[in-house]
Design an enzyme around this catalytic site. Structure first.
Site, PDB file in Angstrom:
ATOM      1  N   TYR A 230      49.081   4.721   1.127  1.00  0.00           N
ATOM      2  CA  TYR A 230      48.441   3.386   1.888  1.00  0.00           C
ATOM      3  C   TYR A 230      47.125   3.197   1.351  1.00  0.00           C
ATOM      4  O   TYR A 230      46.464   3.775   1.122  1.00  0.00           O
ATOM      5  CB  TYR A 230      48.556   3.826   3.376  1.00  0.00           C
ATOM      6  CG  TYR A 230      47.887   2.636   4.112  1.00  0.00           C
ATOM      7  CD1 TYR A 230      48.374   1.813   4.544  1.00  0.00           C
ATOM      8  CD2 TYR A 230      46.573   3.213   4.746  1.00  0.00           C
ATOM      9  CE1 TYR A 230      47.727   0.775   5.248  1.00  0.00           C
ATOM     10  CE2 TYR A 230      45.753   2.009   5.428  1.00  0.00           C
ATOM     11  CZ  TYR A 230      46.676   0.744   5.532  1.00  0.00           C
ATOM     12  OH  TYR A 230      45.884  -0.016   6.421  1.00  0.00           O
TER      13      TYR A 230
ATOM     14  N   HIS B 267      37.748  -9.860   4.385  1.00  0.00           N
ATOM     15  CA  HIS B 267      37.440  -9.131   5.604  1.00  0.00           C
ATOM     16  C   HIS B 267      35.842  -9.559   6.072  1.00  0.00           C
ATOM     17  O   HIS B 267      35.475  -9.244   7.059  1.00  0.00           O
ATOM     18  CB  HIS B 267      37.583  -7.578   5.605  1.00  0.00           C
ATOM     19  CG  HIS B 267      38.923  -6.932   5.491  1.00  0.00           C
ATOM     20  ND1 HIS B 267      40.035  -7.589   4.924  1.00  0.00           N
ATOM     21  CD2 HIS B 267      39.542  -5.931   6.487  1.00  0.00           C
ATOM     22  CE1 HIS B 267      41.164  -6.959   5.269  1.00  0.00           C
ATOM     23  NE2 HIS B 267      40.864  -5.801   6.022  1.00  0.00           N
TER      24      HIS B 267
ATOM     25  N   ASN C 135      36.253   0.775   5.934  1.00  0.00           N
ATOM     26  CA  ASN C 135      37.111   1.322   7.219  1.00  0.00           C
ATOM     27  C   ASN C 135      36.282   2.662   7.754  1.00  0.00           C
ATOM     28  O   ASN C 135      35.979   3.618   7.389  1.00  0.00           O
ATOM     29  CB  ASN C 135      38.256   1.958   6.497  1.00  0.00           C
ATOM     30  CG  ASN C 135      39.515   2.152   7.618  1.00  0.00           C
ATOM     31  OD1 ASN C 135      40.128   3.250   7.628  1.00  0.00           O
ATOM     32  ND2 ASN C 135      40.046   0.981   8.057  1.00  0.00           N
TER      33      ASN C 135
ATOM     34  N   TYR D  17      13.445   5.588  48.845  1.00  0.00           N
ATOM     35  CA  TYR D  17      14.207   6.245  47.608  1.00  0.00           C
ATOM     36  C   TYR D  17      13.756   6.012  46.450  1.00  0.00           C
ATOM     37  O   TYR D  17      13.731   7.190  45.465  1.00  0.00           O
ATOM     38  CB  TYR D  17      15.757   5.768  47.843  1.00  0.00           C
ATOM     39  CG  TYR D  17      16.454   6.087  49.220  1.00  0.00           C
ATOM     40  CD1 TYR D  17      15.984   7.052  50.244  1.00  0.00           C
ATOM     41  CD2 TYR D  17      17.570   5.686  49.266  1.00  0.00           C
ATOM     42  CE1 TYR D  17      16.467   7.466  51.259  1.00  0.00           C
ATOM     43  CE2 TYR D  17      18.583   6.028  50.238  1.00  0.00           C
ATOM     44  CZ  TYR D  17      17.928   7.063  51.290  1.00  0.00           C
ATOM     45  OH  TYR D  17      18.682   7.540  52.362  1.00  0.00           O
TER      46      TYR D  17
ATOM     47  N   ARG E 136      11.004   8.695  46.397  1.00  0.00           N
ATOM     48  CA  ARG E 136      11.473   9.813  46.611  1.00  0.00           C
ATOM     49  C   ARG E 136      12.600  10.357  45.673  1.00  0.00           C
ATOM     50  O   ARG E 136      12.749  11.740  45.398  1.00  0.00           O
ATOM     51  CB  ARG E 136      12.054   9.844  47.982  1.00  0.00           C
ATOM     52  CG  ARG E 136      11.920  11.433  48.824  1.00  0.00           C
ATOM     53  CD  ARG E 136      12.972  11.497  50.086  1.00  0.00           C
ATOM     54  NE  ARG E 136      12.595   9.920  50.833  1.00  0.00           N
ATOM     55  CZ  ARG E 136      13.613   9.769  51.600  1.00  0.00           C
ATOM     56  NH1 ARG E 136      14.423  10.753  52.033  1.00  0.00           N
ATOM     57  NH2 ARG E 136      13.652   8.715  52.318  1.00  0.00           N
TER      58      ARG E 136
ATOM     59  N   PHE F 295      39.006   6.267  12.453  1.00  0.00           N
ATOM     60  CA  PHE F 295      38.411   4.993  12.596  1.00  0.00           C
ATOM     61  C   PHE F 295      38.059   4.395  14.024  1.00  0.00           C
ATOM     62  O   PHE F 295      37.310   3.543  14.368  1.00  0.00           O
ATOM     63  CB  PHE F 295      38.719   4.080  11.589  1.00  0.00           C
ATOM     64  CG  PHE F 295      40.326   3.709  11.825  1.00  0.00           C
ATOM     65  CD1 PHE F 295      40.948   3.243  13.092  1.00  0.00           C
ATOM     66  CD2 PHE F 295      41.266   4.201  10.863  1.00  0.00           C
ATOM     67  CE1 PHE F 295      42.243   3.263  13.315  1.00  0.00           C
ATOM     68  CE2 PHE F 295      42.590   3.820  11.442  1.00  0.00           C
ATOM     69  CZ  PHE F 295      43.126   3.467  12.194  1.00  0.00           C
TER      70      PHE F 295
ATOM     71  N   GLU G 173      48.070  -2.828  14.744  1.00  0.00           N
ATOM     72  CA  GLU G 173      46.723  -2.537  15.474  1.00  0.00           C
ATOM     73  C   GLU G 173      46.566  -2.766  16.746  1.00  0.00           C
ATOM     74  O   GLU G 173      45.819  -4.042  17.154  1.00  0.00           O
ATOM     75  CB  GLU G 173      45.534  -2.769  14.468  1.00  0.00           C
ATOM     76  CG  GLU G 173      45.597  -2.129  13.235  1.00  0.00           C
ATOM     77  CD  GLU G 173      44.658  -2.880  12.242  1.00  0.00           C
ATOM     78  OE1 GLU G 173      43.719  -3.685  12.622  1.00  0.00           O
ATOM     79  OE2 GLU G 173      44.628  -2.624  11.036  1.00  0.00           O
TER      80      GLU G 173
END
Length: 529
Positions: free
Chosen positions: A58, A88, A200, A283, A286, A356, A443
């Site tokens: 791959y 990309h 990646n 508060y 405190r 990833f 994906e």
């Protein structure tokens, strides 16, 4: 910090990332360790062996994502890697700032230096040369789904290595090839697996997360100081920080925060002793140990997780070599720079996984975002108490001005803090619970980790402003109280310095005037405190 950082994929620290991110190019200098060079060479040799065998692997001899079943010939291996980088690089939005880009470059090199990614030493050396000489790729902030890692932003980073894209060099944005040339460098031609290795992984979200977690550590400490200065301005009591109370609810950060608050207020003549008519505070004063302490838990969780991620291998696929019979290959010259060729019979596995995926980071960033939002929320409520005469039992005049009506005083300072808090609440919607399928549903679950990191960054920036506004108001409150109880009264050990620093920049405001210049000055003080 040493003038040199040696990376091996296993021992990079938070401090080193921060030093490189905010340092000048080459200060400190970054280089590969000898061990990393050996491991990287062997991994690159394994890729070449797979090509020699003609095996299907791959991202080496196949396409990517939904194209994982498309077989790529050996002759097209280099083109495949160039294409993934170019195709990309589709990020949009503002570019990341230079410190973040430098952190990205360092972390990516460290991840690849571990020797499981198939990248060559010469490509890693080019990344480090760009870092050391100040060639900073222009990386858009938006475009990552957080699985498969930070594909789009990392592609913009990788483009510069092949002479494409854009980079900043010596203050000028240039085409990638020109920026390299100006720095005395040449683009590389990517070998098999290298484009995938460069794009990646979780590097961008890790870089943003580390810088923001580092900042959050500082802001959590400063929130204690701001809260204490407010308590002094409001004539509050330290009784709620008594050690015995917190030992009975032994959350570690709550105990640490109470101890810190006691130390900050040590020696203060502005706090009140026991008063039967005013036994306890609101508060926001405190419960600082309980609220601030809980927020510190989120900071420490993010720090713990990012230390793991910083020295993790997060690309895909990963290359594993059976050392039997191959350990000494390529070492005939006893040189770590030798490029080994593994025997054709070497046992090599290319295993696809999901390191990833940014889910651990996304969850941590969402948690930290919520925590910083809470630090802002409680700070804004303290600002409200400083400016509301009824709420502070007339310890201070309305809106911190003694001539109200003609003067609005600090009225609108609280508005700004409230607006920032509202924005933070909206940004605190978790990114990690969202997902959207991509790559033709291959994906099909993504982390949105980069989105979580960007939201965290904006919330942290808003918190800087909120704490600055609280300090602005608290210092004014202290001076108004001095007029009532005496100018010679002493602040606590931990609030004196910041009060003096504020007064070195900003005067007491007795009549309405242009306030922004003072706020900007205190914001700068907060950033550098």
């Amino acid at each position: 910090m040493s003038p040199e950082i040696v990376i091996d994929g296993k021992s990079l620290t938070f401090e080193e990332v921060v030093a490189v991110a905010y340092g000048r190019p080459g200060e400190p200098l970054v280089r590969l360790s000898d061990e990393a060079i050996v491991n990287v060479n062997r991994s690159a040799a394994a890729v070449q062996t797979l090509l020699d065998r003609g095996e299907i692997a791959y991202g080496i001899t196949t396409g990517f994502g939904a194209f994982k079943d498309k077989i790529i010939s050996r002759d097209e291996a280099a083109t495949l890697q160039k294409n993934i980088v170019l195709s990309h690089a589709v990020g949009v939005g503002n570019p990341f700032d230079t410190p973040t880009v430098r952190a990205v470059m360092l972390i990516r090199a460290n991840t690849l230096a571990r020797g499981f990614s198939g990248i060559r030493v010469e490509t890693l050396d080019l990344i480090l040369a760009c870092l050391n000489r100040g060639v900073h790729p222009i990386i858009p902030e938006k475009g990552s789904l957080g699985a498969s890692g930070d594909l789009a932003p990392l592609a913009h980073f990788a483009c510069v290595l092949i002479g494409e894209g854009e980079a900043e060099f010596e203050g000028e944005v240039l085409p990638g090839k020109d920026a390299l040339q100006r720095a005395g460098l040449s683009p590389t031609i990517l070998a098999a697996k290298e484009g995938l290795a460069l794009t990646n992984g979780t590097t961008v979200m890790t870089a943003v997360g580390i810088l923001e977690t580092w900042r959050a550590t500082h802001l959590a400490k400063l929130a204690d100081v701001a809260g204490c200065l407010t308590l002094e301005a409001l004539h509050g009591t330290v009784s709620a920080f008594d050690k015995r109370i917190h030992e009975l609810r032994p959350h570690p950060r709550q105990i640490e925060c109470a101890r810190n608050l006691r130390g900050i207020l040590d020696g203060s003549e502005f706090v009140r002793d026991f008063d039967p008519t005013n036994i306890q505070d609101a508060y926001t004063l405190r419960c600082m140990p309980q609220v601030h302490g809980a927020c510190r838990d989120a900071v420490l969780y993010a720090e713990w997780l990012l230390k793991l991620e910083l020295n993790s291998v997060t690309d895909n696929p990963l290359i594993f070599i059976n050392d039997a019979g191959t350990r000494d290959v390529g070492n005939e010259e006893d040189s770590v720079t030798a490029s080994p060729r593994l025997p054709i019979s070497a046992s090599i596995e290319v295993i696809s996984g999901g390191n990833f995926h940014g889910e651990p980071l996304a969850l941590a960033f969402d948690y930290l975002t919520i925590a910083l939002t809470e630090l802002g929320n409680i700070s804004e409520r303290r600002i409200m108490r400083l400016t509301d005469e009824d709420s502070n039992k007339h310890a201070l005049p309305s809106f911190l001005t003694e001539n109200g009506g003609l003067n609005s005083g600090f009225m609108i300072v609280q508005y700004t803090a409230a607006a920032l808090c509202t924005e933070n609440k909206i940004l605190s919607h978790p990114a990690s619970v969202d997902t959207i399928p991509s790559s033709a549903n291959v994906e099909d679950h993504v982390s949105m980790g980069a989105t979580a990191a960007l939201k965290l960054r904006q919330v942290a920036e808003n918190l800087v402003q909120i704490l600055a506004l609280e300090l602005f108001c608290a210092a004014q409150g202290v001076d108004l109280r001095k007029r009532r109880i005496g100018e010679d009264k002493v602040l606590g050990k931990g609030t004196r310095d910041i009060y003096n620093a504020i007064r070195g920049r900003v005067p007491v405001i007795d009549q309405d005037q242009y306030m922004k210049r003072y706020i900007d000055s205190i914001v700068e003080l907060v950033r550098n405190w």
